[in-house]
Each structure stands twice: as C-alpha cells, then as structure tokens.
Design an enzyme around this catalytic site. Structure first.
Site, mmCIF file in Angstrom:
data_model
loop_
_atom_site.group_PDB
_atom_site.id
_atom_site.type_symbol
_atom_site.label_atom_id
_atom_site.label_comp_id
_atom_site.label_asym_id
_atom_site.label_seq_id
_atom_site.Cartn_x
_atom_site.Cartn_y
_atom_site.Cartn_z
ATOM 1 N N HIS A 199 0.850 -1.195 0.000
ATOM 2 C CA HIS A 199 0.000 0.000 0.000
ATOM 3 C C HIS A 199 0.888 1.249 0.000
ATOM 4 O O HIS A 199 1.267 1.758 1.063
ATOM 5 C CB HIS A 199 -0.920 -0.004 1.218
ATOM 6 C CG HIS A 199 -2.006 1.023 1.154
ATOM 7 N ND1 HIS A 199 -3.337 0.709 1.037
ATOM 8 C CD2 HIS A 199 -1.970 2.371 1.159
ATOM 9 C CE1 HIS A 199 -4.065 1.803 0.989
ATOM 10 N NE2 HIS A 199 -3.242 2.849 1.061
ATOM 11 N N HIS A 211 1.126 5.038 -2.181
ATOM 12 C CA HIS A 211 0.675 5.960 -3.223
ATOM 13 C C HIS A 211 1.898 6.685 -3.764
ATOM 14 O O HIS A 211 2.558 7.423 -3.020
ATOM 15 C CB HIS A 211 -0.332 6.963 -2.661
ATOM 16 C CG HIS A 211 -1.620 6.347 -2.257
ATOM 17 N ND1 HIS A 211 -2.687 6.217 -3.123
ATOM 18 C CD2 HIS A 211 -2.016 5.801 -1.078
ATOM 19 C CE1 HIS A 211 -3.688 5.630 -2.492
ATOM 20 N NE2 HIS A 211 -3.314 5.365 -1.256
ATOM 21 N N ASP A 250 -5.029 3.798 -10.049
ATOM 22 C CA ASP A 250 -6.160 4.339 -9.290
ATOM 23 C C ASP A 250 -6.853 5.383 -10.161
ATOM 24 O O ASP A 250 -6.300 6.458 -10.396
ATOM 25 C CB ASP A 250 -5.666 4.981 -7.994
ATOM 26 C CG ASP A 250 -6.757 5.751 -7.257
ATOM 27 O OD1 ASP A 250 -7.947 5.572 -7.587
ATOM 28 O OD2 ASP A 250 -6.414 6.531 -6.346
ATOM 29 N N GLY A 262 -9.146 7.803 -2.909
ATOM 30 C CA GLY A 262 -9.788 9.105 -2.778
ATOM 31 C C GLY A 262 -10.863 9.104 -1.701
ATOM 32 O O GLY A 262 -10.966 8.199 -0.877
ATOM 33 N N HIS A 301 -9.792 0.967 -1.959
ATOM 34 C CA HIS A 301 -9.751 1.647 -0.664
ATOM 35 C C HIS A 301 -11.158 1.666 -0.069
ATOM 36 O O HIS A 301 -12.109 2.110 -0.713
ATOM 37 C CB HIS A 301 -9.279 3.090 -0.846
ATOM 38 C CG HIS A 301 -7.799 3.222 -1.043
ATOM 39 N ND1 HIS A 301 -7.116 2.508 -1.986
ATOM 40 C CD2 HIS A 301 -6.890 3.994 -0.404
ATOM 41 C CE1 HIS A 301 -5.836 2.835 -1.928
ATOM 42 N NE2 HIS A 301 -5.671 3.731 -0.977
ATOM 43 N N GLU A 326 -11.711 3.217 5.543
ATOM 44 C CA GLU A 326 -10.704 4.122 6.106
ATOM 45 C C GLU A 326 -11.402 5.324 6.739
ATOM 46 O O GLU A 326 -11.380 5.508 7.951
ATOM 47 C CB GLU A 326 -9.725 4.582 5.028
ATOM 48 C CG GLU A 326 -8.662 5.556 5.535
ATOM 49 C CD GLU A 326 -7.832 6.185 4.434
ATOM 50 O OE1 GLU A 326 -6.784 6.768 4.766
ATOM 51 O OE2 GLU A 326 -8.236 6.122 3.252
#
Length: 276
Positions: free
Chosen positions: A22, A24, A146, A178, A205, A208
C-alpha cells in the site's frame, strides 16, 4: 498491554526482508522533490522553502493530505519526473529492506486532464524508474492504477480500458482511492469487471474514512484486497467474511494516525483485526 519494542526486536524488523502493498506514488514524494520539480516546471506552489514544506507536510487530516497530494500532482508532468519519484521510492524501500512493492498511481484523466501527465507518460516513467530500481537496488516494483473515485463513470471506464490494454511489464491491477464518503465503488462496477476480465487484479480503498458498509460495497464489485479496511472491526459479520474469504487488508497504521483515522497507535484496531 502495549509495550515498547526492544532494540533487538527493532533491529530484527529493520533487517528482515519485507513486502509493501500500500504505497501511493504521488503521495510518497519528498518535500525536497516537490520544491525542485516546482522550480523545474515553474509551478507556483503554496510553499517556497524547505522549512515551509516540512511544516506543510505535517498532515492534519485526510483533506489536508489531499491538498498536498494535488499540489504534488501539479509538478509531475513528464517521463523524467515519474522515473525520478519511482526510483526515489525504491531508495526509501531499499533502506528498509523492502524487496517488493506494489505502487498505486493516479494519472491525469483522458477527459478534462489536470495536466499533460496522461497515463502513457506516467507508466513509461514508472517503468524506467522500476527497471533502474531492480538493476541497482534489487527492489521489485509493480503498479496499480487508481482512477480516483471522484471522477465520473465515463472517465473511469476509459482508464479501465487503458489499464486492460497495458497490463504486463509491471502494471498488474486496478484500484480505487480518494474520498470514500459519497463515492461508492458500485458506480464503477463495469470498469472493475472490464479490468478483471482482462486479467487485472482488483484492490479498493474502503473502511478508512467511512464505515464497514464501504468495505461491503468494495467486496460486492470484486475487490480481492481492501486498502485500509480498519473500520471493518465494527462489524463482526464483515470481519468473519473477510477471514473466510482470505481478503487481505492493507492496514497502514502510521497513515491512519497521521490522518486522524486512529487517535494514536495504542488505539489502532490492528491487533483486534489480527486476532479476529
């Protein structure tokens, strides 16, 4: 009860070979790199000095993280930029003995692009950086696109088609990141199916900044892994479902604490999720 990690344990953790699932890419850019690329492309950034940059990079919440993320994207404009930040990410990984990484990236959309960094530009740069990382550092990097959940269905489907057409040579999957609240993954079910049918893997995702229902929605469109997923702990049935299906949660405690998802490490549900 929480306890302090011993020096011997810390040394063992630092030295053990690791995989990281994980990350970005745009979100991992150093403040120094942001300023340098801003000067390169003559981009007017809200910060001008390293002291200002370091202070700005102290994330207050998810919205603040997104603000910085958008600024970073504004200076990533060509092949060389993406090759550079990919290799810099590999250097960070190498320093922690991370030998394998799956990197999430979010290129400009084909419709109303935010910049000239369209997917072909981004992927070519990342592949170049990853090749250098593999040759010089022994770090293997693969990539997950993504499409960003705040975009519309047409934009996301175009990116799904591009992803399916370019699978291989490091590009392995399709994700969704996002703002969770108000942007359910079900809107893009056709896009996920398109990539999956082409052989791409799916990670979304969820759980979260939204509740367990976000994770259920991700599973409904075929997610094979869940980015974060920490609010799953509030739904015992969901936790049982994740365990039964062996769905991996990409739990990121430091990110969760920095962005206010958890108030502190001792309050993080990592252990409860593990034990469940």
């Amino acid at each position: 009860m929480p306890r302090t990690v011993t020096d011997a344990e810390r040394h063992f953790i630092e030295q053990m070979p690791k995989a990281e699932l994980h990350v970005h890419l745009e979100g991992s850019v150093y403040p120094e790199t942001l300023l340098d690329l801003g000067r390169k492309h003559d981009v007017d950034l809200p910060i001008k000095t390293m002291d200002e940059a370091r202070e700005w990079f102290q994330f207050r919440d998810f919205a603040h993280f997104v603000e910085i993320y958008v600024a970073i994207c504004s200076v990533l404009l060509d092949h060389e930029d993406y090759a550079r930040i990919t290799y810099e990410q590999a250097l960070r990984a190498h320093g922690q003995n991370i030998q394998y990484q799956e990197i999430t990236f979010a290129p400009a959309s084909f419709i109303n692009p935010r910049s000239v960094a369209l997917p072909d530009v981004v992927l070519s740069g990342m592949r170049a950086g990853a090749q250098r990382a593999r040759q010089e550092l022994g770090v293997t990097m693969q990539f997950i696109l993504d499409p960003v959940r705040t975009r519309n269905e047409e934009e996301v489907m175009l990116l799904a088609r591009w992803c399916a057409d370019n699978l291989g040579d490091g590009l392995v999957g399709f994700g969704l990141g996002g703002m969770e609240v108000g942007y359910p993954p079900g809107r893009f079910a056709d896009a996920f199916k398109y990539v999956s049918d082409a052989g791409g893997r799916l990670t979304i995702h969820a759980g979260e900044t939204d509740g367990p229902e976000s994770v259920w929605a991700a599973l409904a469109v075929g997610a094979e892994r869940i980015g974060h997923g920490v609010t799953s702990i509030h739904d015992p049935e969901l936790v049982s479902e994740l365990a039964a299906r062996q769905i991996v949660l990409e739990v990121s405690p430091t990110s969760n604490v920095c962005l206010g998802v958890a108030s502190a490490y001792v309050e993080h549900p990592f252990r409860k999720l593990h034990d469940a």
